[in-house]
Structure formats: structure tokens, C-alpha cells
Design a protein around this motif. Structure first.
Motif, PDB file in Angstrom:
ATOM      1  N   LEU A   6      12.687   0.929   7.822  1.00  0.00           N
ATOM      2  CA  LEU A   6      12.206   2.308   7.767  1.00  0.00           C
ATOM      3  C   LEU A   6      10.692   2.262   7.972  1.00  0.00           C
ATOM      4  CD1 LEU A   6      14.363   3.647   4.800  1.00  0.00           C
ATOM      5  CD2 LEU A   6      14.832   3.724   7.255  1.00  0.00           C
ATOM      6  N   GLY A   7      10.311   2.406   9.207  1.00  0.00           N
ATOM      7  CA  GLY A   7       8.940   2.173   9.649  1.00  0.00           C
ATOM      8  C   GLY A   7       9.010   1.243  10.856  1.00  0.00           C
ATOM      9  N   GLY A   8       8.149   0.246  10.851  1.00  0.00           N
ATOM     10  CA  GLY A   8       8.202  -0.738  11.928  1.00  0.00           C
ATOM     11  C   GLY A   8       7.110  -0.587  12.958  1.00  0.00           C
ATOM     12  N   THR A   9       6.265   0.445  12.799  1.00  0.00           N
ATOM     13  CA  THR A   9       5.174   0.618  13.755  1.00  0.00           C
ATOM     14  C   THR A   9       3.817   0.263  13.153  1.00  0.00           C
ATOM     15  OG1 THR A   9       4.937   2.956  13.153  1.00  0.00           O
ATOM     16  CG2 THR A   9       6.393   2.429  14.998  1.00  0.00           C
ATOM     17  N   ALA A  10       3.668   0.382  11.845  1.00  0.00           N
ATOM     18  CA  ALA A  10       2.409   0.060  11.190  1.00  0.00           C
ATOM     19  C   ALA A  10       2.384  -1.417  10.822  1.00  0.00           C
ATOM     20  CB  ALA A  10       2.186   0.949   9.975  1.00  0.00           C
ATOM     21  N   TRP A  11       1.329  -1.831  10.180  1.00  0.00           N
ATOM     22  CA  TRP A  11       0.989  -3.246   9.998  1.00  0.00           C
ATOM     23  C   TRP A  11       2.109  -4.071   9.370  1.00  0.00           C
ATOM     24  CZ3 TRP A  11      -2.513  -5.410   5.672  1.00  0.00           C
ATOM     25  CH2 TRP A  11      -2.930  -6.698   5.985  1.00  0.00           C
ATOM     26  N   LEU A  12       2.425  -3.821   8.100  1.00  0.00           N
ATOM     27  CA  LEU A  12       3.432  -4.637   7.422  1.00  0.00           C
ATOM     28  C   LEU A  12       4.823  -4.382   7.985  1.00  0.00           C
ATOM     29  CD1 LEU A  12       4.392  -6.589   5.235  1.00  0.00           C
ATOM     30  CD2 LEU A  12       4.400  -4.653   3.629  1.00  0.00           C
ATOM     31  N   GLY A  13       5.182  -3.126   8.187  1.00  0.00           N
ATOM     32  CA  GLY A  13       6.515  -2.832   8.711  1.00  0.00           C
ATOM     33  C   GLY A  13       6.754  -3.464  10.061  1.00  0.00           C
ATOM     34  N   HIS A  14       5.747  -3.426  10.918  1.00  0.00           N
ATOM     35  CA  HIS A  14       5.855  -4.048  12.239  1.00  0.00           C
ATOM     36  C   HIS A  14       6.043  -5.556  12.103  1.00  0.00           C
ATOM     37  CE1 HIS A  14       4.626  -5.429  16.265  1.00  0.00           C
ATOM     38  NE2 HIS A  14       4.889  -4.207  16.695  1.00  0.00           N
ATOM     39  N   ARG A  15       5.301  -6.176  11.183  1.00  0.00           N
ATOM     40  CA  ARG A  15       5.419  -7.623  10.986  1.00  0.00           C
ATOM     41  C   ARG A  15       6.799  -7.996  10.452  1.00  0.00           C
ATOM     42  NH1 ARG A  15       3.173 -11.970  13.071  1.00  0.00           N
ATOM     43  NH2 ARG A  15       1.180 -10.861  12.986  1.00  0.00           N
ATOM     44  N   ILE A  16       7.355  -7.191   9.546  1.00  0.00           N
ATOM     45  CA  ILE A  16       8.694  -7.461   9.021  1.00  0.00           C
ATOM     46  C   ILE A  16       9.724  -7.379  10.138  1.00  0.00           C
ATOM     47  CG2 ILE A  16      10.509  -6.585   7.504  1.00  0.00           C
ATOM     48  CD1 ILE A  16       8.227  -5.657   5.610  1.00  0.00           C
ATOM     49  N   ALA A  17       9.648  -6.328  10.943  1.00  0.00           N
ATOM     50  CA  ALA A  17      10.597  -6.175  12.042  1.00  0.00           C
ATOM     51  C   ALA A  17      10.481  -7.327  13.030  1.00  0.00           C
ATOM     52  CB  ALA A  17      10.366  -4.838  12.742  1.00  0.00           C
TER      53      ALA A  17
END
Length: 348
Positions: A6-17
């Protein structure tokens, strides 16, 4: 495994994805933006929209990863995804704790009261909002199907606040061609202040591996605490990856800095990571022993600082406007050194 981020475009969310993709998983990102990692499926959605999330009909995910801060976003997500996902990983924060003064405190420490409202704008409500988010996850998925990661200060390449790369870049700037841009480095006199950074890459890696392993529970997930002077030593060493830095430091009393309008922690006119209030010393010195036992590993601080510094052009502005402008720092150093060199006034 099938991941829904749920996210994936910002810093941490992108890194997790990106980490989940690198480890061979199928990843769907539900986000307002479009800058998801290559290979991820994008579902465009605004979590402020009160309508149901536009999830593909019949889709089921092994794990949901959520980095939200607004309780309403999480309350709706867990309600809609409880029967459509196996596990829920929620990235919370150490700000959920009622006290930030106790160094070494673990996950049993008292929490702040949960925010009742679905949204907030006052920064003081950040901790209570995250408590409310945690409560929603645990109520819907239970302790056996959820992982709550109370992250400490996150750092590393791409840090949007500038807290990670200010000090190594400041030491590296010592080789600038003039005394204003590359003069002595002004630092606060805070020998006992704990600092800790968890590299965004290490946090993302652990969250994905924990999801793979079915790890459940509540964990503090922070970097290794070191005193502020040791952080500066690591920053100076990291700066050598950019220049042959030999910059001297000029140490100023905390009260002297505050009286001259120097800010703490982050943002413009600040000395990043500095905190003068001793009642906040526990914030970056919590125990992450449980997360370490559950597989969290962290790289050396110097590596995080070096990589963060190298991620930016040496003459680019600090993210978030962090730190002191060269001319402002120079003026402060001159004032401080002049006062130290001036003889005391003769008694009248």
C-alpha cells in the motif's frame, strides 16, 4: 509469494516493493503516483477517497505491507483486506511510546493513547495516530497474522530529510575553494546524545524476509545506537569516499547555539540529529534485540552515511533544506572563535 504494498512510490515503500521483486515475488502497488519499481503491478488509488479500494476482483495476497500514518487509511484497508490476505505487515514508529527518555526500553514500554479521529494534521498527533493504526491491524488480523515494526530513525540513500547525508557532505565540503564554503565544521557539544540510523535498505530487506518466514509480533527496528561524537567520526570517515577530508570541528555549547536560533534535529538552520532535551535521549536508544533475534541485520553506520552522501551531487542542496547555510555557519564560527580569543574584561 504475492505482495500487496500500500504505497510503493515513496522512499521506504518503493524500497520494500523493489526488494520483494528482487527476491522473486509478485508485487502489486496500490498508490496515487506511478513511480513504482519496474516489474510491479500498479493499482492507482487515492486512500483519501472514501470509496472502497479499487482492488482487482477475486485477487488474494499472501502479505500486505502498509506504511500509512492516517488511522482511517489503515482502518479501511484492514477491513477490506482481512479476508483477502494472509498476513499484514505494518511499519509503525518509535513515536508511539509515551516516554522517550528511557534508554534501552523495549516493546513493553507504555504507549500513547490512540488517536480516535481518522486523520490528523498536527505533528503532535503523529504518535497517537500510529498507535491507532497498530490497534486496527491487531484487531483485524490478530497477533498471529501481523507484524508491527516500530521503526527508529530511517536513513540511507534517498533520505528526503537530509539528516543522513548532511554530516558526511559537510565534512566533504571542507575542500571547497573558499573559507566560507569549506571552513571548520560547527558541531554541538553533545557527548552523551545517542544517535541511531537504520538503513532503509536493511529495514526493507528484513520486512520482506520476515514476511517470507511468517514472522509475527511487535518489534522495535532501529539502528545501532552510538554517541553523537561517534556518529561524527563515522561521517568524517564516510566523507573520505568523496574527498580527502581533514576538516576540523568547532564545538559550541548547546545553549549558545539555541540562543542564536540554530534549530535541532532537521530542517533549515539546523544541526541535524542534534537534540538538546535529555528527556528525548531514549528516542534513538531503544532496544531492538527482539528484531535482531528475528533476523534483522544492519550494515555499518559509515556505509550508510557514505552511500547517502554519494547519492547526491556534492554541490546540490541538502534535502529538506537541512543544515546550516555556509555563510551562516561561517558567521557563527567566527563569532564563537572571536569570543574565545578575546581576553575577559577587567573587573571594575
Amino acid at each position: 509469494m504475492r505482495f500487496l504494498v500500500l504505497g510503493g512510490t515513496a522512499w521506504l515503500g518503493h524500497r520494500i516493493a523493489a526488494t520483494a521483486l528482487e527476491r522473486g515475488h509478485d508485487v502489486t502497488c496500490l498508490a496515487r503516483g506511478s513511480a513504482v519499481p519496474d516489474g510491479a503491478e500498479l493499482v492507482v488509488a487515492d486512500r483519501d477517497d472514501p470509496r472502497e479500494l479499487p482492488l482487482p476482483a477475486g485477487a488474494h495476497w499472501d502479505v500486505v505491507v502498509d506504511v500509512a500514518r492516517q488511522p482511517g487509511h489503515v482502518r479501511r484497508a484492514v477491513r477490506e483486506l482481512r479476508s483477502r490476505s494472509g498476513r499484514y505487515v505494518f511499519v509503525s514508529t518509535g513515536n508511539v511510546y509515551a516516554s522517550q527518555s528511557d534508554e534501552g526500553a523495549d516493546e513493553t514500554a507504555k504507549l500513547l493513547p490512540a488517536l480516535v479521529a481518522d486523520s490528523f494534521t498536527d505533528p503532535d498527533h503523529y504518535g497517537p495516530a500510529k498507535v491507532a493504526c497498530e490497534s486496527a491491524v491487531l484487531a483485524a488480523f490478530g497477533s498471529g497474522r501481523s507484524l508491527i515494526a516500530r521503526a527508529g530513525l530511517i536513513g540511507g540513500p534517498g533520505d528526503p530529510t537530509g539528516r543522513t547525508d548532511y554530516w558526511p557532505r559537510r565534512f566533504a565540503r571542507e575542500t571547497a575553494g573558499d573559507s566560507i564554503s569549506g571552513g571548520p565544521v560547527l558541531v554541538p557539544d553533545a557527548p552523551d546524545l545517542p544517535t541511531a540510523l537504520i538503513d532503509v535498505r536493511d529495514l526493507a530487506d528484513w520486512l520482506v524476509r520476515a514476511a517470507e518466514a511468517g514472522t509475527a509480533g511487535v518489534f522495535n527496528a532501529g539502528g545501532t545506537p552510538v554517541p553523537f561524537p561517534a556518529h561524527l567520526d563515522a561521517a568524517r570517515a564516510a566523507a573520505r569516499a568523496v574527498t580527502r577530508s581533514t576538516a576540523p570541528t568547532v564545538v559550541a555549547a548547546e545553549r549558545w547555539l539555541l540562543d542564536r536560533g540554530v534549530s535541532e534535529w532537521a530542517g533549515p538552520r539546523s544541526l541535524p540529529l542534534w537534540v538538546s532535551d535529555r528527556s528525548w535521549y531514549g528516542m534513538n536508544a531503544r532496544s531492538s534485540a527482539a528484531a535482531r533475534a528475528a533476523g534483522l541485520t544492519v550494515r555499518p553506520l559509515e556505509d550508510t552515511l557514505r552511500d547517502a552522501a554519494l547519492a547526491h551531487e556534492s554541490d546540490s542542496p541538502f534535502p529538506g533544506g537541512a543544515g546550516l547555510a555556509p555563510a551562516h555557519e561561517h558567521d557563527l564560527v567566527v563569532e564563537l572563535e572571536t569570543a574565545r580569543e578575546s581576553p575577559p574584561a577587567a573587573p571594575q
